[in-house]
Motif scaffolding. Structure first.
Motif, PDB file in Angstrom:
ATOM      1  N   VAL A 225       0.858  -1.195   0.000  1.00 18.33           N
ATOM      2  CA  VAL A 225       0.000   0.000   0.000  1.00 18.33           C
ATOM      3  C   VAL A 225       0.889   1.238   0.000  1.00 18.33           C
ATOM      4  O   VAL A 225       1.821   1.351   0.798  1.00 18.33           O
ATOM      5  CB  VAL A 225      -0.929   0.035   1.224  1.00 18.33           C
ATOM      6  N   GLY A 226       0.612   2.137  -0.935  1.00 20.65           N
ATOM      7  CA  GLY A 226       1.300   3.424  -0.976  1.00 20.65           C
ATOM      8  C   GLY A 226       0.294   4.530  -0.699  1.00 20.65           C
ATOM      9  O   GLY A 226      -0.789   4.566  -1.304  1.00 20.65           O
ATOM     10  N   ILE A 227       0.634   5.413   0.222  1.00 24.57           N
ATOM     11  CA  ILE A 227      -0.272   6.495   0.609  1.00 24.57           C
ATOM     12  C   ILE A 227       0.380   7.835   0.294  1.00 24.57           C
ATOM     13  O   ILE A 227       1.553   8.048   0.603  1.00 24.57           O
ATOM     14  CB  ILE A 227      -0.603   6.418   2.115  1.00 24.57           C
ATOM     15  N   PHE A 228      -0.395   8.717  -0.320  1.00 23.40           N
ATOM     16  CA  PHE A 228       0.078  10.073  -0.581  1.00 23.40           C
ATOM     17  C   PHE A 228      -0.753  11.034   0.277  1.00 23.40           C
ATOM     18  O   PHE A 228      -1.980  11.062   0.168  1.00 23.40           O
ATOM     19  CB  PHE A 228      -0.062  10.428  -2.056  1.00 23.40           C
ATOM     20  N   ILE A 229      -0.071  11.794   1.108  1.00 23.72           N
ATOM     21  CA  ILE A 229      -0.736  12.804   1.927  1.00 23.72           C
ATOM     22  C   ILE A 229      -0.445  14.159   1.290  1.00 23.72           C
ATOM     23  O   ILE A 229       0.717  14.532   1.103  1.00 23.72           O
ATOM     24  CB  ILE A 229      -0.249  12.759   3.385  1.00 23.72           C
ATOM     25  N   CYS A 230      -1.503  14.875   0.953  1.00 26.25           N
ATOM     26  CA  CYS A 230      -1.366  16.093   0.164  1.00 26.25           C
ATOM     27  C   CYS A 230      -1.965  17.291   0.902  1.00 26.25           C
ATOM     28  O   CYS A 230      -2.748  17.128   1.845  1.00 26.25           O
ATOM     29  CB  CYS A 230      -2.053  15.912  -1.187  1.00 26.25           C
ATOM     30  N   ILE A 231      -1.594  18.482   0.435  1.00 30.24           N
ATOM     31  CA  ILE A 231      -2.089  19.706   1.044  1.00 30.24           C
ATOM     32  C   ILE A 231      -2.221  20.782  -0.028  1.00 30.24           C
ATOM     33  O   ILE A 231      -1.451  20.796  -0.996  1.00 30.24           O
ATOM     34  CB  ILE A 231      -1.144  20.183   2.182  1.00 30.24           C
TER      35      ILE A 231
ATOM     36  N   CYS B  47       6.492   3.667   6.745  1.00 29.29           N
ATOM     37  CA  CYS B  47       7.687   4.484   6.543  1.00 29.29           C
ATOM     38  C   CYS B  47       7.240   5.765   5.859  1.00 29.29           C
ATOM     39  O   CYS B  47       6.733   5.730   4.728  1.00 29.29           O
ATOM     40  CB  CYS B  47       8.740   3.772   5.692  1.00 29.29           C
ATOM     41  N   ALA B  48       7.376   6.892   6.549  1.00 29.66           N
ATOM     42  CA  ALA B  48       7.038   8.183   5.956  1.00 29.66           C
ATOM     43  C   ALA B  48       8.161   8.601   5.017  1.00 29.66           C
ATOM     44  O   ALA B  48       9.339   8.465   5.341  1.00 29.66           O
ATOM     45  CB  ALA B  48       6.842   9.227   7.049  1.00 29.66           C
ATOM     46  N   GLN B  49       7.800   9.129   3.839  1.00 34.11           N
ATOM     47  CA  GLN B  49       8.780   9.437   2.797  1.00 34.11           C
ATOM     48  C   GLN B  49       8.593  10.845   2.226  1.00 34.11           C
ATOM     49  O   GLN B  49       7.685  11.080   1.435  1.00 34.11           O
ATOM     50  CB  GLN B  49       8.669   8.428   1.659  1.00 34.11           C
TER      51      GLN B  49
ATOM     52  N   CYS C 179       3.868  14.288   1.627  1.00 33.68           N
ATOM     53  CA  CYS C 179       4.746  13.134   1.857  1.00 33.68           C
ATOM     54  C   CYS C 179       4.037  11.869   1.387  1.00 33.68           C
ATOM     55  O   CYS C 179       2.831  11.870   1.139  1.00 33.68           O
ATOM     56  CB  CYS C 179       5.137  12.996   3.330  1.00 33.68           C
ATOM     57  N   GLY C 180       4.805  10.814   1.247  1.00 27.27           N
ATOM     58  CA  GLY C 180       4.249   9.500   0.988  1.00 27.27           C
ATOM     59  C   GLY C 180       4.414   8.645   2.232  1.00 27.27           C
ATOM     60  O   GLY C 180       5.229   8.949   3.105  1.00 27.27           O
ATOM     61  N   VAL C 181       3.631   7.589   2.314  1.00 24.07           N
ATOM     62  CA  VAL C 181       3.749   6.643   3.429  1.00 24.07           C
ATOM     63  C   VAL C 181       3.658   5.222   2.880  1.00 24.07           C
ATOM     64  O   VAL C 181       2.657   4.864   2.237  1.00 24.07           O
ATOM     65  CB  VAL C 181       2.644   6.840   4.491  1.00 24.07           C
ATOM     66  N   ALA C 182       4.702   4.440   3.098  1.00 22.46           N
ATOM     67  CA  ALA C 182       4.656   3.014   2.779  1.00 22.46           C
ATOM     68  C   ALA C 182       3.921   2.309   3.909  1.00 22.46           C
ATOM     69  O   ALA C 182       4.210   2.552   5.092  1.00 22.46           O
ATOM     70  CB  ALA C 182       6.066   2.461   2.640  1.00 22.46           C
ATOM     71  N   LEU C 183       2.972   1.442   3.571  1.00 20.43           N
ATOM     72  CA  LEU C 183       2.141   0.785   4.586  1.00 20.43           C
ATOM     73  C   LEU C 183       1.993  -0.693   4.269  1.00 20.43           C
ATOM     74  O   LEU C 183       1.727  -1.072   3.118  1.00 20.43           O
ATOM     75  CB  LEU C 183       0.754   1.437   4.630  1.00 20.43           C
TER      76      LEU C 183
END
Length: 219
Positions: free
Chosen positions: A124-130, A161-163, A187-191
């Motif tokens: 799972v790849g997560i993108f946190i945006c603003i 892992c926050a990236q 940032c991205g987050v590996a999950l």
């Protein structure tokens, strides 16, 4: 698991098992993290979570691009000063030591660095945006959301892992992520589930002693 245990157990994991967490579990982690404090209750985060073919398409788009690293996408200030320079250097050396990669083996280090672009193999790849129009206080809110997400994941038996690596890919991935203007990747987050047999996951980053960064008066 209580909050103290989650704080102590959370680590940046860089090797994952292929097993994909259920959609319900991922949604629960993301949704509960939204209880994070937010100034004025703006809740300025926008989150895109991907797995399977959707994730593969985004990773392919990233691999076929040559993104430019702008000032606002840098992970660290240029010419980093002490004590932060030493902390960063020590962390990097400790990481490569777990893999048996000596400092002079530049090719192997670059090969490991390239795994950022694959979310370290996480399912799972997560993108946190603003929204780019937001100010520093709202970026702080996104940071609080990120920490809440990682602690909730830890409680749920997941690893993260926050990236900051993904910030330079905003324009490259705007279309595949359906990310409207003027949003940017924070940032991205590996999950996923930690591969406990992977040597790199033996890394435990130390923390500076309390007296180095804190002062208490009037107690």
């Amino acid at each position: 698991m209580d909050v103290s245990q989650a704080l102590q157990q959370r680590r940046s994991v860089r090797a994952f098992l292929p097993q994909t967490p259920s959609a319900l579990l991922v949604r629960t982690v993301l949704e509960r993290a939204a209880c994070a404090a937010s100034g004025g209750n703006l809740q300025p985060w926008r989150v895109v979570a991907l797995t399977g073919e959707a994730l593969a398409q985004v990773l392919q788009a990233a691999a076929q691009s040559n993104p430019q690293e702008y000032a606002n996408s840098l992970s660290y200030p240029p010419n980093l000063w002490e004590p932060y320079r030493t902390r960063r250097f020590a962390n990097g050396e400790d990481l490569y030591r777990t893999l048996g990669i000596p400092r002079e083996d530049k090719a192997a280090r670059l090969q490991q660095l390239a795994k950022n672009a694959q979310f370290f193999g996480a399912p799972v790849g997560i993108f946190i945006c603003i929204d780019e129009r937001m100010g520093l206080p709202q970026w702080m809110d996104v940071g609080i959301y990120l920490q809440s997400l990682m602690l909730q994941a830890t409680e749920s038996g997941l690893a993260t892992c926050a990236q900051g690596f993904w910030r330079k890919y905003t324009e490259v991935l705007r279309e595949p992520l359906a990310l409207p203007q003027p949003y940017t990747i924070a940032c991205g987050v590996a999950l996923g589930y930690e591969d406990t047999a992977a040597p790199i996951n033996a890394l435990e980053a130390g923390r500076a002693p309390f007296d180095e960064w804190a002062v208490m008066r009037g107690f």
